[in-house]
Design a protein around this motif. Sequence first.
Motif, PDB file in Angstrom:
ATOM      1  N   VAL A  96      56.893  38.320  32.123  1.00  0.00           N
ATOM      2  CA  VAL A  96      55.889  38.364  33.153  1.00  0.00           C
ATOM      3  C   VAL A  96      56.124  39.129  34.482  1.00  0.00           C
ATOM      4  O   VAL A  96      57.359  38.877  34.875  1.00  0.00           O
ATOM      5  CB  VAL A  96      55.497  36.791  33.824  1.00  0.00           C
ATOM      6  CG1 VAL A  96      54.560  36.752  35.014  1.00  0.00           C
ATOM      7  CG2 VAL A  96      55.048  35.853  32.672  1.00  0.00           C
ATOM      8  N   ILE A  97      55.344  40.018  34.932  1.00  0.00           N
ATOM      9  CA  ILE A  97      55.907  40.751  36.029  1.00  0.00           C
ATOM     10  C   ILE A  97      54.733  40.743  36.971  1.00  0.00           C
ATOM     11  O   ILE A  97      53.578  40.236  36.873  1.00  0.00           O
ATOM     12  CB  ILE A  97      56.252  42.169  35.689  1.00  0.00           C
ATOM     13  CG1 ILE A  97      54.916  42.925  35.482  1.00  0.00           C
ATOM     14  CG2 ILE A  97      57.260  42.346  34.769  1.00  0.00           C
ATOM     15  CD1 ILE A  97      54.983  44.332  35.168  1.00  0.00           C
ATOM     16  N   PRO A  98      55.163  41.242  38.367  1.00  0.00           N
ATOM     17  CA  PRO A  98      54.099  41.394  39.599  1.00  0.00           C
ATOM     18  C   PRO A  98      52.899  42.136  38.723  1.00  0.00           C
ATOM     19  O   PRO A  98      53.111  43.351  38.272  1.00  0.00           O
ATOM     20  CB  PRO A  98      54.609  41.627  40.605  1.00  0.00           C
ATOM     21  CG  PRO A  98      55.948  41.485  40.386  1.00  0.00           C
ATOM     22  CD  PRO A  98      56.299  41.607  39.022  1.00  0.00           C
ATOM     23  N   GLY A  99      51.610  42.049  39.286  1.00  0.00           N
ATOM     24  CA  GLY A  99      50.788  42.956  39.334  1.00  0.00           C
ATOM     25  C   GLY A  99      50.884  44.091  40.024  1.00  0.00           C
ATOM     26  O   GLY A  99      51.839  44.155  41.193  1.00  0.00           O
ATOM     27  N   LEU A 100      50.486  45.416  39.248  1.00  0.00           N
ATOM     28  CA  LEU A 100      51.185  46.772  39.846  1.00  0.00           C
ATOM     29  C   LEU A 100      50.014  47.004  40.975  1.00  0.00           C
ATOM     30  O   LEU A 100      48.858  46.620  40.991  1.00  0.00           O
ATOM     31  CB  LEU A 100      50.957  47.906  38.907  1.00  0.00           C
ATOM     32  CG  LEU A 100      51.707  47.548  37.545  1.00  0.00           C
ATOM     33  CD1 LEU A 100      51.634  48.425  36.605  1.00  0.00           C
ATOM     34  CD2 LEU A 100      53.329  47.475  38.070  1.00  0.00           C
ATOM     35  N   VAL A 101      50.565  47.837  42.184  1.00  0.00           N
ATOM     36  CA  VAL A 101      49.789  48.134  43.128  1.00  0.00           C
ATOM     37  C   VAL A 101      49.900  49.592  43.516  1.00  0.00           C
ATOM     38  O   VAL A 101      50.829  50.309  43.431  1.00  0.00           O
ATOM     39  CB  VAL A 101      50.601  47.629  44.513  1.00  0.00           C
ATOM     40  CG1 VAL A 101      49.912  47.816  45.686  1.00  0.00           C
ATOM     41  CG2 VAL A 101      50.620  45.835  44.411  1.00  0.00           C
ATOM     42  N   ASP A 102      48.649  50.192  43.489  1.00  0.00           N
ATOM     43  CA  ASP A 102      48.432  51.572  43.504  1.00  0.00           C
ATOM     44  C   ASP A 102      48.265  52.020  45.020  1.00  0.00           C
ATOM     45  O   ASP A 102      47.228  51.485  45.634  1.00  0.00           O
ATOM     46  CB  ASP A 102      47.230  52.019  42.750  1.00  0.00           C
ATOM     47  CG  ASP A 102      47.097  53.589  42.452  1.00  0.00           C
ATOM     48  OD1 ASP A 102      47.737  54.294  43.177  1.00  0.00           O
ATOM     49  OD2 ASP A 102      46.438  53.714  41.670  1.00  0.00           O
ATOM     50  N   ALA A 103      49.262  52.506  45.495  1.00  0.00           N
ATOM     51  CA  ALA A 103      49.266  52.699  47.028  1.00  0.00           C
ATOM     52  C   ALA A 103      48.265  53.838  47.587  1.00  0.00           C
ATOM     53  O   ALA A 103      48.476  54.406  49.005  1.00  0.00           O
ATOM     54  CB  ALA A 103      50.738  52.929  47.384  1.00  0.00           C
ATOM     55  N   HIS A 104      47.767  54.537  46.665  1.00  0.00           N
ATOM     56  CA  HIS A 104      46.985  56.020  47.101  1.00  0.00           C
ATOM     57  C   HIS A 104      46.071  56.409  45.975  1.00  0.00           C
ATOM     58  O   HIS A 104      46.566  56.704  45.050  1.00  0.00           O
ATOM     59  CB  HIS A 104      48.250  57.286  47.263  1.00  0.00           C
ATOM     60  CG  HIS A 104      47.561  58.083  47.821  1.00  0.00           C
ATOM     61  ND1 HIS A 104      47.740  58.927  49.228  1.00  0.00           N
ATOM     62  CD2 HIS A 104      46.661  59.399  47.388  1.00  0.00           C
ATOM     63  CE1 HIS A 104      47.487  60.083  49.171  1.00  0.00           C
ATOM     64  NE2 HIS A 104      46.366  60.240  48.283  1.00  0.00           N
ATOM     65  N   THR A 105      44.800  56.058  46.397  1.00  0.00           N
ATOM     66  CA  THR A 105      43.692  56.517  45.467  1.00  0.00           C
ATOM     67  C   THR A 105      42.502  57.041  46.201  1.00  0.00           C
ATOM     68  O   THR A 105      42.460  56.729  47.360  1.00  0.00           O
ATOM     69  CB  THR A 105      43.179  55.445  44.372  1.00  0.00           C
ATOM     70  OG1 THR A 105      42.432  54.439  45.223  1.00  0.00           O
ATOM     71  CG2 THR A 105      44.272  54.548  44.019  1.00  0.00           C
ATOM     72  N   HIS A 106      41.716  57.896  45.514  1.00  0.00           N
ATOM     73  CA  HIS A 106      40.619  58.530  45.919  1.00  0.00           C
ATOM     74  C   HIS A 106      39.463  58.164  44.969  1.00  0.00           C
ATOM     75  O   HIS A 106      38.957  58.891  44.204  1.00  0.00           O
ATOM     76  CB  HIS A 106      40.537  59.710  46.207  1.00  0.00           C
ATOM     77  CG  HIS A 106      41.402  60.275  47.267  1.00  0.00           C
ATOM     78  ND1 HIS A 106      41.348  60.527  48.363  1.00  0.00           N
ATOM     79  CD2 HIS A 106      42.927  60.664  47.005  1.00  0.00           C
ATOM     80  CE1 HIS A 106      42.474  61.048  49.024  1.00  0.00           C
ATOM     81  NE2 HIS A 106      43.386  61.028  48.131  1.00  0.00           N
ATOM     82  N   PRO A 107      38.872  56.912  44.889  1.00  0.00           N
ATOM     83  CA  PRO A 107      38.187  56.655  43.675  1.00  0.00           C
ATOM     84  C   PRO A 107      36.653  56.581  43.675  1.00  0.00           C
ATOM     85  O   PRO A 107      36.032  56.572  42.828  1.00  0.00           O
ATOM     86  CB  PRO A 107      38.546  55.071  43.288  1.00  0.00           C
ATOM     87  CG  PRO A 107      38.707  54.632  44.704  1.00  0.00           C
ATOM     88  CD  PRO A 107      39.404  55.641  45.672  1.00  0.00           C
ATOM     89  N   VAL A 108      36.215  56.798  45.114  1.00  0.00           N
ATOM     90  CA  VAL A 108      34.663  56.759  45.070  1.00  0.00           C
ATOM     91  C   VAL A 108      34.501  58.271  45.369  1.00  0.00           C
ATOM     92  O   VAL A 108      34.539  59.118  46.321  1.00  0.00           O
ATOM     93  CB  VAL A 108      34.313  56.001  46.522  1.00  0.00           C
ATOM     94  CG1 VAL A 108      32.644  56.031  46.647  1.00  0.00           C
ATOM     95  CG2 VAL A 108      34.875  54.987  46.526  1.00  0.00           C
ATOM     96  N   TRP A 109      33.840  58.864  44.241  1.00  0.00           N
ATOM     97  CA  TRP A 109      33.107  60.302  44.108  1.00  0.00           C
ATOM     98  C   TRP A 109      32.224  60.574  42.813  1.00  0.00           C
ATOM     99  O   TRP A 109      32.376  59.775  42.106  1.00  0.00           O
ATOM    100  CB  TRP A 109      34.174  61.384  44.106  1.00  0.00           C
ATOM    101  CG  TRP A 109      35.377  60.984  43.077  1.00  0.00           C
ATOM    102  CD1 TRP A 109      36.660  60.332  43.228  1.00  0.00           C
ATOM    103  CD2 TRP A 109      35.156  61.625  41.491  1.00  0.00           C
ATOM    104  NE1 TRP A 109      36.824  60.452  42.231  1.00  0.00           N
ATOM    105  CE2 TRP A 109      36.489  60.908  41.170  1.00  0.00           C
ATOM    106  CE3 TRP A 109      34.287  62.338  40.838  1.00  0.00           C
ATOM    107  CZ2 TRP A 109      36.624  61.226  39.741  1.00  0.00           C
ATOM    108  CZ3 TRP A 109      34.684  62.360  39.429  1.00  0.00           C
ATOM    109  CH2 TRP A 109      35.782  61.885  39.149  1.00  0.00           C
ATOM    110  N   ALA A 110      31.506  61.419  43.284  1.00  0.00           N
ATOM    111  CA  ALA A 110      30.577  62.078  41.948  1.00  0.00           C
ATOM    112  C   ALA A 110      30.858  63.506  41.825  1.00  0.00           C
ATOM    113  O   ALA A 110      31.393  64.306  42.742  1.00  0.00           O
ATOM    114  CB  ALA A 110      29.021  62.021  42.409  1.00  0.00           C
TER     115      ALA A 110
END
Length: 453
Positions: A96-110
């Motif tokens: 068991v490990i902590p959930g991963l944290v993604d510290a930089h994303t640009h996910p809203v785009w077309a």
Amino acid sequence: MSGSKQEGAGGGCGRAMGLLVRGAGQVVRVAAEGVKVKLRGDMEDLAIVSATKDQGVSVAVDEAGVIATIGLDREVEAAFPGAKWREVVEAKGGVVIPGLVDAHTHPVWAGDRVHEFAMKLAGATYMEVHKAGGGINFTVEHTRGATEDQLLHLLLPRLHRMARAGTTMAECKSGYGLDVENEMKMLRVLEKARPLAPLTISSTFCGAHSVPKGLTAEEATRLVVEEQLPAVKAAVDAGKMSVDAVDVFCERGVFSVEQSRAILQAGRRLGFLLNFHADELNPLGGAEMGASLGAEAMSHLEEVSKEGIAAMAEAGTVAVLLPTTAYILRLPTPPARDMIEAGVPVALGSDFNPNAFCLSMPLVMHLACVTFKLTLNEALTAATLHAAHALRKADTHGSLQPGKMADMLVLDAPRWEHLVYQLGGADDVITHVIKAGRVVHTRPNPAAPSATP
């Protein structure tokens, strides 16, 4: 292989509880209680609780999704006699490990940019693609033309893919609108996604991601400061959305150091955290400027100077390093080892965007180890506790401690390192993704091996 089931653990009218994960071979807490950041050699200490010969390790979670205790199976069982658990996950000797944290994303785009990949492979630089009409402005055109529902329809599968690869919190930026109407549209899409996503969203306003066509950088700076930021603040104050930070692309040919300073100072006056792109392509002194403002985090930093590193260490600014971008663009690697040795908290992010299409933090961790020379333990710290600290959420996320949110991964492996070691194999290694004490993803049962004649 681990499994989960609904059951009342123990009899009687015991306390109603949330989730029990039991029988783990290791629980990797990442940090001891109360620790929000680990510097230099302390990044190596993962505060692991290991099973004994006759019993595993359990994590007990209350009904609010908060970790109640971590300990050996019988100790936890004794702490909650007759407890009625909403769900029990059998780790079966896994990790068991902590959930991963993604510290930089640009996910809203077309509008994907797959056509640019061949250009980059042929040697075109980031700025050459940008000047040819590609890059950020290409995505801006397509994103402006999309409705909120269309953008939400594109966003949600991306967030689910992140979660399947172990991400339970992601910093999500706007930045493909570049005007009030479309930046607000992107932030509203993120707000609509919150109750539908299997992970926590930390929103960042990035209206200064690029200079819009037809404007100078100075004109764009003024519009961000005088129109866009006030509109975001008004929406936050009205309870229409939650936005944590402000970002700017501080780069030659985009926003200068002084223009970036003006935008960041305006954001700070309005109460936002400062989390911005600095010293990616050219050594402009963005890190020194950001540190002087007390920026919470800066990203990229391939071209950061020694003076910038020292300033970040003094300010406590988190360096969010992005291995996928440096890899795809064939950039020099940031001086990660120098940063760690200087006492800069180092975090990791995927930089998911149309230029760097990566949704897997385990892959990011692998690249960080191989190309940036992080150790495995440093990479896990960077992808959990320090990534949460970059977003100033390490008081509730990023490590497994009583009182923190139960964001966890259960791994079908004898050691946690398999998550990074098995390149591209995260979907098979991760059996359960747990968000706030609830299982949001379970690995399909692997097919049984066929008999050999």
